[in-house]
Design an enzyme around this catalytic site. Sequence first.
Site, mmCIF file in Angstrom:
data_model
loop_
_atom_site.group_PDB
_atom_site.id
_atom_site.type_symbol
_atom_site.label_atom_id
_atom_site.label_comp_id
_atom_site.label_asym_id
_atom_site.label_seq_id
_atom_site.Cartn_x
_atom_site.Cartn_y
_atom_site.Cartn_z
ATOM 1 C CE LYS A 1 -10.988 4.254 -2.056
ATOM 2 N NZ LYS A 1 -10.131 3.099 -1.751
ATOM 3 C CE LYS B 1 -5.920 8.653 0.549
ATOM 4 N NZ LYS B 1 -5.530 9.655 -0.428
ATOM 5 C CG ASP B 2 -4.015 -0.338 -2.940
ATOM 6 O OD1 ASP B 2 -4.486 -0.467 -4.074
ATOM 7 O OD2 ASP B 2 -3.171 -1.101 -2.469
ATOM 8 C CE LYS B 3 -10.846 -5.031 -4.966
ATOM 9 N NZ LYS B 3 -10.932 -5.996 -6.077
ATOM 10 C CB ILE C 1 -0.899 0.038 1.242
ATOM 11 C CG1 ILE C 1 -1.621 -1.283 1.397
ATOM 12 C CG2 ILE C 1 -1.877 1.189 1.176
ATOM 13 C CD1 ILE C 1 -2.520 -1.598 0.255
#
Length: 676
Positions: free
Chosen positions: A257, A286-288, A65
């Site tokens: 999220k 932003k990462d998943k 990340i």
Amino acid sequence: METVEMNSVSLKRPRSEDDVANADEIKRQKISEKPKTGNDSGQSIETVTEQPDKSLLEDTKNEIIPNEESEEQEDEELEDSDEDGDPESFADMMKHGLTESDVGITKFVSSHKGFSGILKERYSDFVVHEIGKDGRVSHLDDFSVPVDDEVNFEDPSEETFTVLSDEDKQRLEELQLLKNKETSVAIEVVEDTKEKRTVIHQAVKSLFPGLETKTEDRDGKKYIIAYHAAGKKALANPRKHSWPKSRGSYCHFVLYKENKDTMDAINVLSKFLRVKPNIFSYMGTKDKRAITVQEIAVLSWNPIFFLTEQLQRRLTTAFAHLITAQRLAHLNKCLMNFKLGNFSYKNHPLKLGELQGNHFTVVLRNITGTDDQIEQAMHSLREIGFINYYGMQRFGTTAVPTYQIGRAILQNNWNEVMDLILKPRPGAEKGYLVKCREEWAKTKDPAAALKKLPVKRCVEGQLLRGLLKYGMKNIISAFGIIPRNNRLMYIHSYQSYVWNNMVSKRIEEYGLRAVPGDLTLKGATAVHIEEGDVDNYTIHDVVMPLPGFDVIYPKHKIGEAYKKMLVADNLDINNMRHKIRDYSLSGAYRKIIIRPQNVNWEVVAYDDPRIPLFTTDLDKLEGKPLPVLPTDGKFRALKMEFSLPPSTYATMAIREVLKMDTSIKNQTQLNTTWLR
């Protein structure tokens, strides 16, 4: 301070009989869990639970990340494929992946003994809160909609967007844009009630600024008559007919999220609102595989009507449509895995990179370190920091690292670029990509290979389309079809590869102190540290360059090492300009040691790996209590918090704490071992 070289770290922790029993118990729990079924499209985020039936192995697929905010995501996520199979088969495939030493990540700054832990066993073990340029940390803590000064203005209801037929919308558009000689449009009220007439009035005025409406009786039927109150003057400034003067043109909101990346979330919002994604702006992606909280802005006046696709294509005049806080808040009823809140109106969008960084809350589960080891590790992180390496995500997840493609671009070796992107490669990939590569290797036919791809938007599909369009003798133009950010990602990856290797050499050669010949920044300008000034600087002041035509290099051995590395790659460090301007590297400077801010930590015990170990913003809004944890659980977890500036990687901080390789290859081996 001493440096510690990273040797071959064993990821298999010592296992007692109790450990084996505990691991078996958790494995049985995971296998016994059943995935959710049915249609969840109408569920709100709080009803969407994690899926603990997926193995820990699966959960490591996107662990790296970055706090990388000024650029697009720099790798393609590893997705499930038909060939994934069991943990052993996936682990076998990941043997072809990169390790940290492959990309120059070899050193540590702390002297504590490392220990093992599992990073992101659950995506909810990794929470990111954006820090704005004013230093404020973004939180979702308010679902309410702001009240305007102009109380007569009302946001349109959802029925507003469905009450008019496509034929009505087409006629109204032509009237609004003065495309025909009609002076009015009559809309029959089929279900004649006051409420129905009111909705039609609102729909016309909201969707077609500049038009006015009135009700008329014709042959015993009710009609809503739409007309131009101000004639052509209404076209000059449609805004004044429908938007409060006190309200800014952009609606800002906080996006919360879960397990979804930023662009995926924006694409979902765009589809619900029926607008283009480019009217949204943000400060960083932003990462998943995390829970993330960030600010988003949307242009509240969008130049696309809620019309048929045919009309959207034909529309040439930029009339606006309302994207209000009320409409956005309404989406919370139907969105899965994310929520919107903290609405406000402002007169500006957001810009990439306009942030101070991110605040991380991370849980490392099933840790093996003693309390003393953990204290030493966290104190070192807070007081000294970590080496500011570019993390593994920068270099891709397959057997062909992105830096190799970047190097070929800089060498002007376009056949090599094409080959590296399209050739078959070992490791974990989607089945259709494997078939596409096999077809390419067999036929070298772009059309035949493209037919194997159900998804044409991937880099491979875009390059094949380019080859189909421009031919095999014009690879440069074919490659140019790939979006610019994706193309630049390759050469940025090469710069990062060089930087990582040079920083490891610098720390090996000179340790953790500033020395004459090092570089430091004076404002935005890099200068060399002179012998007489060296005592005025620490390692935290030292920067090193990413190679380019507009940077200077250290005056000690490492400056020469840069030249040797680029010569070995058939590149000239003194000529980093490319004949294609996009691929000319100006270079940049990057601090070699980062000291996180706001560092806190806690060791907690737990029994059930499915129970979250802290509350999120959404939990707090919904009044969920803190999780009740046992005082003497079977397992231990390290909860840590810290803040990082932009363009630094959280996994490199975690690596320093654990003294463990963070590559997917090694994390997969760790989780596979733990499952056995």
